[in-house]
Design a protein around this motif. Sequence first.
Motif, PDB file in Angstrom:
ATOM      1  N   CYS A  72      -3.720  -1.874   1.092  1.00 53.63           N
ATOM      2  CA  CYS A  72      -4.001  -1.092   2.347  1.00 53.63           C
ATOM      3  C   CYS A  72      -3.535   0.376   2.068  1.00 53.63           C
ATOM      4  O   CYS A  72      -2.940   0.440   1.285  1.00 53.63           O
ATOM      5  N   PHE A  73      -3.974   1.098   2.879  1.00 56.52           N
ATOM      6  CA  PHE A  73      -3.819   2.569   2.914  1.00 56.52           C
ATOM      7  C   PHE A  73      -3.464   2.983   4.336  1.00 56.52           C
ATOM      8  O   PHE A  73      -4.562   2.936   5.085  1.00 56.52           O
ATOM      9  N   ARG A  74      -2.461   3.501   4.616  1.00 54.67           N
ATOM     10  CA  ARG A  74      -2.083   4.035   6.095  1.00 54.67           C
ATOM     11  C   ARG A  74      -2.079   5.523   6.078  1.00 54.67           C
ATOM     12  O   ARG A  74      -1.533   6.174   5.519  1.00 54.67           O
ATOM     13  N   HIS A 107     -11.941  -2.305  -1.918  1.00 57.49           N
ATOM     14  CA  HIS A 107     -11.144  -3.543  -1.028  1.00 57.49           C
ATOM     15  C   HIS A 107      -9.756  -2.858  -0.584  1.00 57.49           C
ATOM     16  O   HIS A 107      -8.840  -3.745  -0.451  1.00 57.49           O
ATOM     17  N   ILE A 108      -9.624  -1.517  -0.129  1.00 51.61           N
ATOM     18  CA  ILE A 108      -8.279  -1.148   0.167  1.00 51.61           C
ATOM     19  C   ILE A 108      -8.457  -1.043   1.845  1.00 51.61           C
ATOM     20  O   ILE A 108      -9.509  -0.386   2.555  1.00 51.61           O
ATOM     21  N   GLU A 109      -7.817  -1.729   2.630  1.00 47.30           N
ATOM     22  CA  GLU A 109      -7.899  -1.835   4.110  1.00 47.30           C
ATOM     23  C   GLU A 109      -7.326  -0.589   4.628  1.00 47.30           C
ATOM     24  O   GLU A 109      -6.102  -0.443   4.578  1.00 47.30           O
ATOM     25  N   PRO A 110      -8.080   0.141   5.449  1.00 46.10           N
ATOM     26  CA  PRO A 110      -7.304   1.448   6.230  1.00 46.10           C
ATOM     27  C   PRO A 110      -6.529   0.931   7.336  1.00 46.10           C
ATOM     28  O   PRO A 110      -6.985   0.016   8.085  1.00 46.10           O
ATOM     29  N   VAL A 111      -5.536   1.377   7.431  1.00 43.36           N
ATOM     30  CA  VAL A 111      -4.225   1.163   8.565  1.00 43.36           C
ATOM     31  C   VAL A 111      -4.199   2.563   9.163  1.00 43.36           C
ATOM     32  O   VAL A 111      -3.842   3.475   8.683  1.00 43.36           O
ATOM     33  N   ILE A 112      -4.584   2.607  10.552  1.00 44.00           N
ATOM     34  CA  ILE A 112      -4.809   4.027  11.106  1.00 44.00           C
ATOM     35  C   ILE A 112      -3.886   4.223  12.155  1.00 44.00           C
ATOM     36  O   ILE A 112      -3.967   3.410  13.298  1.00 44.00           O
ATOM     37  N   THR A 113      -3.347   5.434  12.014  1.00 44.51           N
ATOM     38  CA  THR A 113      -2.415   5.971  13.421  1.00 44.51           C
ATOM     39  C   THR A 113      -3.354   6.756  13.939  1.00 44.51           C
ATOM     40  O   THR A 113      -4.048   7.699  13.571  1.00 44.51           O
ATOM     41  N   LEU A 114      -3.167   6.718  15.635  1.00 45.26           N
ATOM     42  CA  LEU A 114      -4.193   7.284  16.128  1.00 45.26           C
ATOM     43  C   LEU A 114      -3.471   8.769  16.476  1.00 45.26           C
ATOM     44  O   LEU A 114      -4.168   9.759  16.530  1.00 45.26           O
ATOM     45  N   SER A 115      -2.198   8.821  16.452  1.00 42.36           N
ATOM     46  CA  SER A 115      -1.407  10.027  16.899  1.00 42.36           C
ATOM     47  C   SER A 115      -0.251  10.252  16.043  1.00 42.36           C
ATOM     48  O   SER A 115       0.683   9.486  16.344  1.00 42.36           O
ATOM     49  N   HIS A 116      -0.273  11.011  15.160  1.00 43.97           N
ATOM     50  CA  HIS A 116       0.749  11.127  14.111  1.00 43.97           C
ATOM     51  C   HIS A 116       1.043  12.750  14.076  1.00 43.97           C
ATOM     52  O   HIS A 116       0.531  13.603  13.168  1.00 43.97           O
ATOM     53  N   PHE A 117       1.711  13.275  15.089  1.00 46.56           N
ATOM     54  CA  PHE A 117       2.194  14.606  15.232  1.00 46.56           C
ATOM     55  C   PHE A 117       0.964  15.458  15.106  1.00 46.56           C
ATOM     56  O   PHE A 117       1.456  16.544  14.404  1.00 46.56           O
ATOM     57  N   GLU A 118      -0.013  15.457  15.625  1.00 48.11           N
ATOM     58  CA  GLU A 118      -1.214  16.088  15.427  1.00 48.11           C
ATOM     59  C   GLU A 118      -1.964  16.292  16.727  1.00 48.11           C
ATOM     60  O   GLU A 118      -3.247  16.629  16.708  1.00 48.11           O
ATOM     61  N   GLY A 178       0.596  -0.985  -0.053  1.00 54.48           N
ATOM     62  CA  GLY A 178      -0.105   0.092  -0.191  1.00 54.48           C
ATOM     63  C   GLY A 178       0.700   1.208   0.006  1.00 54.48           C
ATOM     64  O   GLY A 178       1.895   1.306  -0.426  1.00 54.48           O
ATOM     65  N   GLY A 179       0.315   2.072   0.683  1.00 53.70           N
ATOM     66  CA  GLY A 179       1.206   3.370   0.907  1.00 53.70           C
ATOM     67  C   GLY A 179       0.679   4.108   2.120  1.00 53.70           C
ATOM     68  O   GLY A 179      -0.248   3.869   2.852  1.00 53.70           O
TER      69      GLY A 179
END
Length: 478
Positions: A85-87, A123-134, A13-14
């Motif tokens: 997937c897409f992060r 059918h792209i699976e989300p890959v989720i960061t909860l806190s990314h410098f935000e 993914g990316g």
Amino acid sequence: MLKSVLPENFLWGGAVAAHQLEGGWNKGGKGVSVADVMTAGRHGVPRQITDGVLEGYYYPNHEAIDFYSRYKEDIKLFAEMGFKCFRTSIAWTRIFPNGDDQEPNEEGLQFYDDLFDELLKYHIEPVITLSHFELPYHLVKKYGGFRNRKCIDFFVKFSETVMKRYKDKVKYWMTFNEINNQADTSMDFASFTNSGIKYEEGENREQTMYQAALYELIASAKVVKLGHEINPDFKIGCMLAFVPVYPYSCHPDDVMFSNEAMHNRWFFGDVHVRGTIPHYTKKYWERNGFEIEYTKEDEQILKEGTVDYIGFSYYMSKVVSAREVEGSQPDGEFGHTIRNPYVQASDWGWQIDPVGLRYSLNVLYERYNIPLFIVENGLGARDVVEEDGTINDDYRIQYFRDHITEMKKAVELDGVDLMGYTPWGCIDLVSAGTGEMEKRYGFIYVDKDNEGNGTLERRKKKSFEWYKHVIETNGEEL
Ligand code: P53
């Protein structure tokens, strides 16, 4: 289908982060985040952190690449490349604009519902960061960021809200992006983006850093535990910036020095994965007279909230020596580092070391024995749009080819359990470190420059078709 080295369900993914591509910084009820008060810098010139959003400054993240309104068009391109997937991250301030709000912002929640639906449509699976410098900027002003224990609860509340809301749409999560960046206390950037901390004159930076980091590790453990209760199928990982530190020579002092230097990485991984504060860290605190506050209950939480996998970024390796040697350059984290004569560096001085990726996969897997996920890797470079509109980024293709080759060796020859690979900035976006647009990573070019001029038009680079073919062949044809 070719027989391939990588597992069939490998997550190609990316990767991106909300603040670096969404823009819409004050749309849909969003609050101000730490990323919204940072100006643009460049190589060697740090980004300035202003006291709130001020007149007369240019803040590159405010508009970014306007993914906020263009995400459908962009996801279509990701789908064309065959992403599995897409992060991305959830901008905390879209959900809790101030961070300490009682109720979440429905418009923000709806935005991510729509975004995830759009991904799932392909059918792209989300890959989720909860806190990314935000981090919400309000938490910086009112509480001093993660130097304050209260931020644990704010983060847990935010995480619980989104994990419940998206429990049937998102399976892969990560807690804090590159949580170990802040180990370099010489840079204001790292403590601010990781923890919302602005160091005060004369304060013991390292002690503050360890305290904030420990609060984050406790917050992370709470969220891992809670997440598994919300949906037992969740896979919740940590996220480390993995920059291996090599000894300059076989001098035993150099070898020992690099081992100690690596404690700056392992501390974070050890707490996330093993659930205890490592012996070397406790000794370090003791030797330096650091008073770090934590309770018996915290220790219990750390044990109960260990991660399911290790997400990590890999861009480069570093070299250290116990002595000043020729070619030493000052380095905030280790005193000085040495330019590695055996590898090339990017225009931003990041040393390009594909074997270092195989090395990293090995040492991480040997130490922890849980699945690994390469959630960032890539080359920041200046791209040129030719007269005919093409962008021939062969240097980027070469970078990926070399790194994927080494990644495959780690799986095939070394037996590392690897979940996936998501190159950083799959579409050009705002650099975290410098705030530039022209430090580009993407397979997709975005027409915008460092000053914010441009049409925002998207254009496929040569690497677009190349990566598409890599995914199609599950990494067999590079
Ligand atoms: P930029 C330092 C060292 C390694 C990775 O970085 C880093 C940093 C911080 O700059 O950050 C990660 O944009 C980070 C992303 C970031 C990416 O690497 O400075 O998780 O947000 O964009 C690349 O070139």
